[in-house]
Every structure is written in C-alpha cells, then in structure tokens.
Design a protein around this motif. Structure first.
Motif: not given
Ligand code: ZN
Length: 226
Positions: A13, A38, A52
């Motif tokens: 994340s 992600s 990310a």
C-alpha cells in the motif's frame, strides 16, 4: 498436484506495515521471487501510490498497480470520501471506526489472488494484523484463514496467504523492520490519515506509528529526515 512454488506477491500500500512485509517476503523467498501489487481504489491520499512505487523500486522488485474504482461509489467511509473527517471515531450503529471500508481487505486479497493465479504465484503476503488496530474484522486471522480456503477452492489454487504481522504489536513490527534492514525504506512510506507530508503527527495513524517507534527505541526515518 504440483508442490507449492516459492513465488510471492506482496500487497503493497505504501505504508509502514506493507513495506515491512515486502522485506519479509524478500528475506523469505528471495528478491527474484517477489513482486508487489498496489491498488488504486480512489484513496484520498494519492501519495500512497507514489510511495508504493518508490518503495518497490528501492527494494528492487517489480510492481503492478491495479485499478479498483468502486469503493468511492459505495460511499460512506473516511478513507475515500473527502466529506468525512478521519477521526477513527467509532460509529454507533456498526461499532466500527469511520475509516472502515467494508470488505476492503477481502477484495484486495481476492484481486491479488486472481492476479497471482494468472502469473503462477503461490504466496500472497499482506500486512494486516489483528493487534493494535481498531478492530477491523477483515484483519482477523480467522477471516484470512477462511478467505485462503475460499480462494483455494474457488480458483483451484494452492495459494497461501501470509500475514507476518498478524500477532505483532506496533513495537514488534518496527523491530522486525529493523531486523530485516527495512528502515531506510521506512523513510519512503506513508502513514498519515490526513495525507500530510511531513506527517501531521496528530491523527490516529501518526500517533500509532510514533508510539511503535518510541516503544522499540528506534528513530523513525520518516520524521527524522524531514
Ligand atoms: Zn497524521
């Protein structure tokens, strides 16, 4: 049936926990065996997605970004709706914090499993934990075990869902990150519920993070380099 392979997909994340999991996966499976996914789910803080990407590049693993644009249409939670303040206040009717997105982790893990299936990956790694959090029911070990079973049945898959932080306190998570050499990457993570960078230091996510680093006796590279 073929034995389970050693390829792993980490749900990344851009936050502290999933970044720790990325390094856990690299340590366990080897960098060449690890990739990251992600989700672009309409989160208010787009900075998470940038984090990310930067973290995956820093760690030397491939990353893919998958769009899921239905959460905001479902409505009513503080992480996707800009009209709702992020307080972690518990809703009287549901008993859940207002940052709860119903089924979010179930959906993420199921999407990740479908992607993993397509790419012949047998291990999923998620940063969910049932300790320290506000009681999100989709972070419980029992939920993950049931979901793993459902995916194995529903996809004829051998997928294993790993949640290395499941029983760790925030302090334990910081210690794990330190032991895995993940601290430099922590400077690239995003935690603040208010989307502030440098972090606001006052929201529940910032407070929880600060407490974990303080209890572990480790300086947070995110706040110490700002
Ligand atoms: Zn904050």
């Amino acid at each position: 049936m073929k034995p389970v392979n050693d390829r792993a997909l980490v749900l990344l994340s851009g936050g502290q926990d999933s970044t720790t999991c990325l390094y856990w996966a690299i340590d366990r499976f080897g960098r060449d065996q690890v990739a990251a996914v992600s989700f672009d789910y309409g989160q208010r803080h787009r900075i998470e997605l940038d984090c990310a990407e930067i973290i995956a590049a820093h760690a030397g693993v491939e990353q893919v970004r998958l769009p899921i644009d239905t959460f905001s249409a479902l409505g009513g939670d503080a992480l996707t709706d800009p009209d709702i303040g992020v307080t972690n206040q518990v809703d009287d009717s549901s008993g859940l914090p207002n940052t709860f997105v119903p089924g979010r982790n179930l959906i993420f893990i199921t999407y990740a499993a479908a992607y993993a299936w397509q790419h012949g990956v047998d291990h999923l790694v998620t940063g969910v934990a049932q300790t320290d959090y506000s009681g999100y029911p989709d972070c419980r070990e029992e939920t993950l075990a049931a979901l793993q079973k459902a995916i194995q049945l529903g996809m004829e898959s051998r997928v294993q869902v790993h949640a290395p932080l499941m029983h760790l306190s925030k302090k334990g998570t910081v210690e794990l990150a330190r032991d895995l050499g993940a601290l430099p990457a922590m400077a690239m993570t995003h935690t603040c519920y208010n989307g502030a960078r440098p972090p606001c230091g006052e929201c529940p996510a910032c407070e929880l993070r600060a407490r974990g680093f303080a209890e572990a006796g480790v300086e947070d590279p995110l706040t110490s380099t700002q």
